[in-house]
Design a protein around this motif. Structure first.
Motif, PDB file in Angstrom:
ATOM      1  N   UNK A   1       0.846  -1.200   0.000  1.00 39.41           N
ATOM      2  CA  UNK A   1       0.000   0.000   0.000  1.00 39.41           C
ATOM      3  C   UNK A   1       0.877   1.244   0.000  1.00 39.41           C
ATOM      4  N   UNK A   2       0.515   2.207  -0.791  1.00 41.36           N
ATOM      5  CA  UNK A   2       1.288   3.448  -0.889  1.00 41.36           C
ATOM      6  C   UNK A   2       1.195   4.226   0.427  1.00 41.36           C
ATOM      7  N   UNK A   3       2.320   4.812   0.866  1.00 44.13           N
ATOM      8  CA  UNK A   3       2.347   5.593   2.109  1.00 44.13           C
ATOM      9  C   UNK A   3       1.333   6.735   2.038  1.00 44.13           C
ATOM     10  N   UNK A   4       1.169   7.313   0.862  1.00 43.68           N
ATOM     11  CA  UNK A   4       0.201   8.391   0.672  1.00 43.68           C
ATOM     12  C   UNK A   4      -1.201   7.950   1.073  1.00 43.68           C
ATOM     13  N   UNK A   5      -1.587   6.728   0.700  1.00 45.23           N
ATOM     14  CA  UNK A   5      -2.916   6.209   1.039  1.00 45.23           C
ATOM     15  C   UNK A   5      -3.073   6.050   2.542  1.00 45.23           C
ATOM     16  N   UNK A   6      -2.038   5.566   3.207  1.00 42.46           N
ATOM     17  CA  UNK A   6      -2.104   5.395   4.668  1.00 42.46           C
ATOM     18  C   UNK A   6      -2.288   6.740   5.363  1.00 42.46           C
ATOM     19  N   UNK A   7      -1.525   7.739   4.937  1.00 37.68           N
ATOM     20  CA  UNK A   7      -1.629   9.068   5.546  1.00 37.68           C
ATOM     21  C   UNK A   7      -3.009   9.678   5.306  1.00 37.68           C
ATOM     22  N   UNK A   8      -3.542   9.481   4.093  1.00 41.23           N
ATOM     23  CA  UNK A   8      -4.863  10.034   3.785  1.00 41.23           C
ATOM     24  C   UNK A   8      -5.940   9.380   4.643  1.00 41.23           C
ATOM     25  N   UNK A   9      -5.864   8.063   4.820  1.00 40.04           N
ATOM     26  CA  UNK A   9      -6.863   7.373   5.650  1.00 40.04           C
ATOM     27  C   UNK A   9      -6.786   7.831   7.105  1.00 40.04           C
ATOM     28  N   UNK A  10      -5.572   8.058   7.596  1.00 38.99           N
ATOM     29  CA  UNK A  10      -5.423   8.581   8.961  1.00 38.99           C
ATOM     30  C   UNK A  10      -6.003   9.988   9.063  1.00 38.99           C
ATOM     31  N   UNK A  11      -5.747  10.808   8.044  1.00 35.38           N
ATOM     32  CA  UNK A  11      -6.295  12.166   8.037  1.00 35.38           C
ATOM     33  C   UNK A  11      -7.816  12.129   7.984  1.00 35.38           C
ATOM     34  N   UNK A  68      -9.801  12.104   0.528  1.00 39.74           N
ATOM     35  CA  UNK A  68      -9.253  13.413   0.870  1.00 39.74           C
ATOM     36  C   UNK A  68     -10.237  14.522   0.525  1.00 39.74           C
ATOM     37  N   UNK A  69     -10.927  14.372  -0.601  1.00 45.56           N
ATOM     38  CA  UNK A  69     -11.931  15.372  -0.978  1.00 45.56           C
ATOM     39  C   UNK A  69     -13.080  15.401   0.010  1.00 45.56           C
ATOM     40  N   UNK A  70     -13.423  14.251   0.559  1.00 45.55           N
ATOM     41  CA  UNK A  70     -14.512  14.172   1.534  1.00 45.55           C
ATOM     42  C   UNK A  70     -14.112  14.740   2.893  1.00 45.55           C
ATOM     43  N   UNK A  71     -12.853  14.529   3.269  1.00 43.20           N
ATOM     44  CA  UNK A  71     -12.445  14.833   4.640  1.00 43.20           C
ATOM     45  C   UNK A  71     -11.937  16.260   4.839  1.00 43.20           C
ATOM     46  N   UNK A  72     -11.270  16.820   3.850  1.00 44.61           N
ATOM     47  CA  UNK A  72     -10.559  18.083   4.053  1.00 44.61           C
ATOM     48  C   UNK A  72     -11.411  19.283   3.667  1.00 44.61           C
ATOM     49  N   UNK A  73     -11.493  20.258   4.573  1.00 48.62           N
ATOM     50  CA  UNK A  73     -12.129  21.537   4.273  1.00 48.62           C
ATOM     51  C   UNK A  73     -11.084  22.542   3.843  1.00 48.62           C
ATOM     52  N   UNK A  74     -11.484  23.767   3.552  1.00 49.49           N
ATOM     53  CA  UNK A  74     -10.540  24.785   3.074  1.00 49.49           C
ATOM     54  C   UNK A  74      -9.343  25.023   3.988  1.00 49.49           C
ATOM     55  N   UNK A  75      -9.543  24.987   5.310  1.00 48.97           N
ATOM     56  CA  UNK A  75      -8.419  25.239   6.207  1.00 48.97           C
ATOM     57  C   UNK A  75      -7.404  24.105   6.164  1.00 48.97           C
ATOM     58  N   UNK A  76      -7.894  22.842   6.077  1.00 48.66           N
ATOM     59  CA  UNK A  76      -6.970  21.711   5.962  1.00 48.66           C
ATOM     60  C   UNK A  76      -6.240  21.747   4.618  1.00 48.66           C
TER      61      UNK A  76
END
Length: 375
Positions: A1-11, A68-76
């Motif tokens: 699994x790509x590290x990017x995917x792991x970080x996004x799921x944690x975020x 990431x599109x679902x989780x992050x708002x403008x400030x994130x």
């Protein structure tokens, strides 16, 4: 699994709240995943895939963009942009120090005999591209103009020139041309560009300083620019790139309607020869690579990506996606996190289009995340 995917799921787990995407954005997000799955289906037929596991990485990167599109708002999104800015700037600083031999590091000797710095990414084309990304984010107002802003602009401008990455020059130019055309044809005003006489003067001085210091380097830069438009000025590296494109086009024409299987286009060597196996898993050109890999199955993905880019064409995310897409015609970043980061923020609302100044910190532009709903 790509590290990017792991970080996004944690975020996602940390940032998820009552925010939600609009129905159209959600529909586009799931359409994107469906199109990726369709491309992965190319492996069901007899194929010449070099790395079948690339299909898993492809699906996870698409899932990461939607999450990431679902989780992050403008400030994130603002902080993610700043993370990209400072990370790219660190690589650019390393490239500039390598160029002037302040940092002991072997320069990249390419097929044309040019010694080019690699920054922190180990490849001059990518180092130049990330420097171009940093310049884009600075001009689009990810941070306030000040002494640090000018310093980062100078460092990244130097890296863009020293890395001699033609693809990044072309990609950045086209992305700003698309933005200017969009601003001229649409009534809605996007976040204003941080441009003016100071910026033009600064860019001119940096370029003049770089070119005046070394006459040989000036000639190299001139030939690299002319080689984009004129075959007469192409160096050996450009000739090899053209041979790769010719090899990919041959593969596209010989492929069945469902393609040859994801990653099969990697069989085209650096000199355009189609071999039994490849040392890489992806083609040098993402469009021709997907057409060779998946044939007709790749067309829905192209359509969805164009719709995502045009939907918020004036946003920072959409402009970044345009730049990555153009650069990937010569140096493929389709399976790199930066591509899917741009897609995620082009899919959502990063605040740069509907709320002028939202990317710049300060109470005046503060957005209530609890009430935020992407339009």
């Amino acid at each position: 699994m790509h590290v990017f995917t792991i970080l996004v799921l944690l975020a996602f787990l940390m940032l998820w709240s009552r925010r939600r995407l609009s129905s159209s954005a959600t529909l586009l997000g799931f359409a994107l995943l469906s199109c990726i799955a369709l491309v992965d289906l190319s492996l069901l037929w007899p194929n010449d895939a070099v790395n079948p596991l690339l299909a898993v990485q492809f699906a996870l990167l698409g899932l990461s963009a939607l999450v990431l599109a679902l989780a992050a708002g403008p400030m994130q999104v603002k902080w993610v942009y700043r993370g990209v800015l400072f990370g790219a700037s660190a690589s650019s600083l390393a490239a500039v120090l390598q160029q002037f031999r302040i940092v002991k590091s072997e320069l990249w000797l390419d097929s044309s005999g040019l010694a080019r710095p690699t920054g922190l990414v180990g490849e001059p084309d990518w180092a130049g591209f990330f420097a171009a990304c940093a310049i884009l984010l600075l001009i689009r107002g990810v941070m306030r103009k000040g002494s640090l802003w000018w310093l980062l602009l100078a460092v990244n401008s130097g890296a863009v020139v020293f890395c001699l990455a033609r693809a990044s020059w072309l990609a950045m130019t086209i992305s700003f041309c698309v933005l200017v055309i969009a601003k001229m044809t649409r009534r809605r005003s996007a976040y204003p560009l941080i441009v003016g006489r100071q910026l033009v003067l600064m860019g001119s001085l940096v370029l003049a300083l770089v070119l005046v210091v070394d006459a040989t380097f000036r000639e190299v830069v001139q030939n690299r620019i002319l080689s984009i438009f004129s075959p007469e000025h192409r160096d050996l590296n450009a000739v090899y790139r053209q041979q790769q494109l010719d090899g990919l086009w041959t593969l596209v024409r010989s492929a069945p309607w469902h393609g040859l299987g994801l990653s099969s286009s990697a069989r085209v060597s650096s000199t355009g020869i189609i071999g039994v196996d490849g040392s890489n898993s992806v083609a040098t050109n993402w469009v021709l690579g997907l057409l060779a890999d998946a044939g007709v199955l790749a067309w829905p993905l192209f359509v969805v990506l164009v719709v995502i880019a045009l939907r918020r064409v004036q946003s920072v995310g959409a402009q970044l996606f345009v730049m990555v897409a153009v650069n990937s015609l010569f140096s493929n970043l389709l399976f790199s996190p930066v591509m899917w980061l741009a897609i995620a923020f082009a899919l959502s609302n990063d605040g740069s289009e509907s709320a002028p100044g939202a990317l710049v910190s300060g109470s005046r532009f503060k957005i209530s995340e609890e009430r935020y709903v992407a339009k």
